[in-house]
Design an enzyme around this catalytic site. Structure first.
Site, PDB file in Angstrom:
ATOM      1  N   HIS A  83     -14.308 -22.832 -22.701  1.00 40.10           N
ATOM      2  CA  HIS A  83     -13.796 -23.414 -23.939  1.00 40.10           C
ATOM      3  C   HIS A  83     -12.266 -23.424 -23.936  1.00 40.10           C
ATOM      4  CE1 HIS A  83     -13.355 -24.348 -28.171  1.00 40.10           C
ATOM      5  NE2 HIS A  83     -12.719 -23.210 -28.371  1.00 40.10           N
ATOM      6  N   GLN A  85     -10.200 -23.551 -21.386  1.00 38.38           N
ATOM      7  CA  GLN A  85      -9.685 -24.573 -20.478  1.00 38.38           C
ATOM      8  C   GLN A  85      -9.817 -25.963 -21.095  1.00 38.38           C
ATOM      9  OE1 GLN A  85      -8.019 -23.829 -17.546  1.00 38.38           O
ATOM     10  NE2 GLN A  85      -8.230 -21.816 -18.461  1.00 38.38           N
ATOM     11  N   HIS A  87      -9.918 -26.615 -24.319  1.00 37.73           N
ATOM     12  CA  HIS A  87      -8.972 -26.679 -25.445  1.00 37.73           C
ATOM     13  C   HIS A  87      -7.555 -26.963 -24.949  1.00 37.73           C
ATOM     14  CE1 HIS A  87      -8.708 -26.115 -29.720  1.00 37.73           C
ATOM     15  NE2 HIS A  87      -7.785 -25.178 -29.625  1.00 37.73           N
TER      16      HIS A  87
END
Length: 107
Positions: A83, A85, A87
């Site tokens: 998540h 990475q 984001h």
């Protein structure tokens, strides 16, 4: 845990930091875009710089993780890091798009 291993908790904490810095950058970028859309160009540079500063911090945490991997550490990657990475990547893309939109609004 051996010296070569890094726990899921440790990796998760790096992930949380990446999410937090990326989220702060995203917020600053969206505020800057809103201001530009409303013709308020004073203070835009500060918001853009705040976003870049947070992206730099997020990237530093990402680099920390990459360095651990390059050192041969066994990284127990969980959904939090995935998540994080995602984001970071989408916030960097958002930055590029918002820069262009702000320039359009300035014209």
């Amino acid at each position: 845990m051996s010296e070569k291993e890094m726990s899921r908790k440790d990796i998760g904490m790096l992930g949380f930091e990446i999410v937090a810095y990326s989220g702060d950058a995203r917020s600053s970028l969206l505020e800057a875009l809103k201001d530009a859309r409303n013709g308020k160009f004073d203070g835009l540079e500060e918001k853009i710089q705040a976003a870049q500063d947070n992206l730099n911090l997020a990237h530093a945490k990402q680099t920390e993780m990459l360095a651990l991997d390059a050192q041969g550490k066994d990284l127990d990657i969980g959904i939090i890091m995935i998540h994080a990475q995602d984001h970071l990547m989408t916030t960097i893309l958002l930055k590029d798009i918002i820069y262009d939109l702000i320039n359009i609004y300035k014209k």
